[in-house]
Design an enzyme around this catalytic site. Sequence first.
Site, mmCIF file in Angstrom:
data_model
loop_
_atom_site.group_PDB
_atom_site.id
_atom_site.type_symbol
_atom_site.label_atom_id
_atom_site.label_comp_id
_atom_site.label_asym_id
_atom_site.label_seq_id
_atom_site.Cartn_x
_atom_site.Cartn_y
_atom_site.Cartn_z
ATOM 1 N N ALA A 348 34.828 25.848 42.742
ATOM 2 C CA ALA A 348 36.068 25.825 41.961
ATOM 3 C C ALA A 348 36.856 27.086 42.266
ATOM 4 C CB ALA A 348 35.767 25.706 40.468
ATOM 5 N N MET A 349 38.144 27.094 41.853
ATOM 6 C CA MET A 349 39.042 28.196 42.174
ATOM 7 C C MET A 349 39.923 28.516 40.977
ATOM 8 S SD MET A 349 40.179 30.445 44.224
ATOM 9 C CE MET A 349 41.561 31.531 43.952
ATOM 10 N N ASN A 351 42.967 29.653 40.365
ATOM 11 C CA ASN A 351 44.421 29.788 40.426
ATOM 12 C C ASN A 351 44.977 30.001 39.018
ATOM 13 O OD1 ASN A 351 44.323 28.840 43.285
ATOM 14 N ND2 ASN A 351 43.807 26.903 42.296
ATOM 15 N N HIS A 383 33.437 30.166 34.047
ATOM 16 C CA HIS A 383 33.650 31.186 35.070
ATOM 17 C C HIS A 383 35.126 31.253 35.467
ATOM 18 C CE1 HIS A 383 32.378 33.497 38.741
ATOM 19 N NE2 HIS A 383 33.513 32.985 39.201
ATOM 20 N N GLU A 384 35.713 30.107 35.728
ATOM 21 C CA GLU A 384 37.105 30.114 36.186
ATOM 22 C C GLU A 384 38.070 30.514 35.079
ATOM 23 O OE1 GLU A 384 37.354 30.084 39.221
ATOM 24 O OE2 GLU A 384 35.437 29.177 39.737
ATOM 25 N N HIS A 387 38.332 34.187 34.848
ATOM 26 C CA HIS A 387 39.150 34.764 35.925
ATOM 27 C C HIS A 387 40.612 34.927 35.517
ATOM 28 C CE1 HIS A 387 36.925 35.504 39.538
ATOM 29 N NE2 HIS A 387 36.356 34.313 39.550
ATOM 30 N N GLU A 406 34.708 38.955 40.400
ATOM 31 C CA GLU A 406 33.740 37.901 40.132
ATOM 32 C C GLU A 406 32.669 38.233 39.100
ATOM 33 O OE1 GLU A 406 34.099 34.947 41.299
ATOM 34 O OE2 GLU A 406 35.637 35.316 42.811
#
EC number: 3.4.11.-
Length: 933
Positions: A348-349, A351, A383-384, A387, A406
């Site tokens: 996953a990312m 953004n 987690h994302e 961020h 991270e």
Amino acid sequence: MFFLSPSSLHVSAKRFSVSTVACGAFGFRHIANRLSSSPHDLKNSKYFSSTATTMSTENPASKFRLPTNVKPTHYDLTVRTDLDKLTFDGSVTVSLDVKEETKTIVMNSSKLKLGKTTAYSVGSQSDPLSSEPSFDEKEKRVSFSFPTAFPAGTQAKLSVGFAGELNGSMTGYYRSSFEEEGKTKYYSLTQFEATDARSAFPCWDEPALKATYSITMVSKANTVNISNMPAISEKLFSPNDHADLKTLFTDLNEDWKVTKFETTPLMSSYLVAFANGPFEYLESSAKMPLSGRTIPLRIYATKDLIHQAQFALDVKAKVLPLYEQVFEVEYPLPKLDTLVANDFDAGAMENWGLITGRTSALLLDPRKADLAAKKRVVVVQSHEVAHMWFGNITTMEWWDYLYLNEVIIEVFMHSSHFRAFPEFKPNSEFITLHLNRALALDAKLSSHPIEVACPDAESIGQIFDGLSYSKAASVLRMLSAYVGEDKFLKGVSLYLKAHLYANSVTNDLWAGISESTGADIISFMDNWVKKIGFPVVTVSETPEGIKVRQDRFLETGLAEGKDNETIWNIPLSILTVDHNGKPIIDRTAVLDAREKTFALDTSKIYKLNAGTNGVYRVLYEDARLSKIAAEVAKPNSVFAIEDRMGLVNDALALSKAALIKLSNALTLIDALRNEQEYLVWDGISANLSSLAAVWWEDESIRSLLDAFRISLFLPFVNKLGYEYPDSESPDISQLRTRAIEQCLAAKNQSVIDELKGRFAQYMKTGDDSVIPADLQGAIYRAVTIYDKAPTPTSRISAMIALCQSKDSVLLEETYEIALKRARDQDVVYFLSGFASNDLTKRQVVTFFQDHYEELYKRFESTFMIRYLVETTYGGLSTQKDLDEMNAFFKDKDTSKYHMGLAQSFDSIRARIAYIKHSSSDVRHWLESWKEGN
């Protein structure tokens, strides 16, 4: 970004592979026949003032960095997406601060056709200047030279037209496919981390060059556009309303629509995101504790998948307010979306405002989901979301400091403050998810420091590994335990507030924690981050107490010479017992020299690294290890679950390094027969599976080891049975699953017969209630039709299980599927399955080498190429394997995966050594154990 690591793939393969025993050859024949805010003021802090110049002095710009003569401040970006032609085009206008007088502007661009380029000085009465692009393909840059210089101290605007293809590379702006009514359809999305924004639009593609973005998307009227920010307008194209776009795109008509989005905060280019397609969504909201705002939340997916997205949406709603409260920084955006993608390189990312991720990381069917799938969605989505603060508000200055983005996330998610899902015992599970993984990788000579220089694109792509993630997280967890969680998190909050919408380096984080603790954290942590490896602490007993010594630990033994020069500051966390036999922990003891002595009553039980928070192994004398094993065996042992997990992991790692006998490690495991905690058994399971993989070609040792595994796990199968009551705890459910899997792996006939019977009943009646969700990985998934697997998790299970067959015809068909029909993101699952099957462990090497050029071309621009190499060669264990591998790669360009390749070489060498020094010992111990039972 969240990664599905190769190590986790191997574990999955080992666990799923045993399902083939249950279904038998008929099962695979069946498959084969059916397949087709404002900054915090810390200027007066002695810690923060000392780091004011760190960005310019710690890591000076290299030849790989863009010139600093201009700096972008804002992008007006317009992108048109044509899903019928699978192309995109558009224009970007960048506002620039001119720092030095210059005629030349250099920016990043890759794989794009660039059109008309103009620039002008803001406030100038002169006509815009034109320039032709000059490309540097190697460095992925484009230069524009203008006839007149732009004066220093002024502002300029640069406009560039661009066009590109929506390919399936899973990088940049790319396409993903799905099936609808028997037809393949497409949508588009972005994946820019680390250096692929430049392949979607020309930009300054470096994390420190933050700017704001105003994004306009032009698309077919029947599609949905989403981006980082909410849409402020969306209209069908009209020449009157959109005259500027008619000039840019001459063929627009009312079949198209125009979506304009709010301007973003200052952000790095790799966090820009946009997507276009026939998406549907679920929505919710979160009430934020600091701002009092209600943040709208959505999760998008295609129509066929959206019904499996509710759980991920619920997780997001649960954790977003929690982060704002603990970090003491308001969530800065007006919304937070998630997009589920069928084709995705990483897990996953993050953004900003638009999280993206693969189906297996974000979807599940709540009616049929096992605990492993639920935990995966919780971990990935949490987690994302974190961020949105770490990485997005405060961003590392350069990729050397990736871990700053991270790992604080992982430390918090496994701390006592992360109260969202306490039933998963996150602090204990950290040992399995991160610490042991990190120590296994960092025990190789080919390891690298957490903070590692990565000047060019190839090196950047290789640091997204278990060291940048798991070791870094483990080091910060150790620091948190040493200074105290509350002070640690307070320091993290100070760090965030001091660098809102800015960039940071390592010492900035240490400054925040120094401020909250009053300690010199920079000196304490320096070697943990900047030096390679980690120590083993050797304990010897003296009349006055204990003498401890530190040396760098390698999976083949103690490092020597120049490889053993580092001295770490090691929090020893010495556990002893008081006069009532209750455990007490000395958290002040630190080993900051090669050797030290500590006063201790060695007549009583003691243990170093209490709680297994430290990033090191502990080597005891044999007599002490025996006493520890005796204490571990007690039902009221003073050793907590984390201590027991650490003792098992240390013992097996030390035996591999020939620092203790493997038989001693097995004795410790044998002493834990009465253990009831799932996570301890999960660690034992993983270690025994690893031993079976090392001695996979020695039938006598393998059969003895299987008997030992059955003796440990069959009692749990007999006690817990095969049903999963709704009322039972997650621990019991997971323990049952793990026990059944281990017995299957060891070929226990009673378990095989039970699962074959359940599958036969399912095939006869179609009633899948006889196959509990948590056992699908062992039976049902192995015979699920690959093309029509009902969930992403079951599809992965089917992929891996297909590779476990002993039927040569079916294996050939499966190799063909892996090469020709599998999605790019799924190829690694097939290779992992083949690598875990004793019959195909070497076949898959031949397959990889025969198709190397095709696979390299297919994956060279992704993170996946490294994982393919590691997975393919992960199970080899002879000198012949090593020689043949070396011969194959000697004339290859390995620049995109050389770290993973070196680590694979080290792994094979370590297995060769393990077999050589421990075969006789393990055979003798297992034979003696069998005779005694």
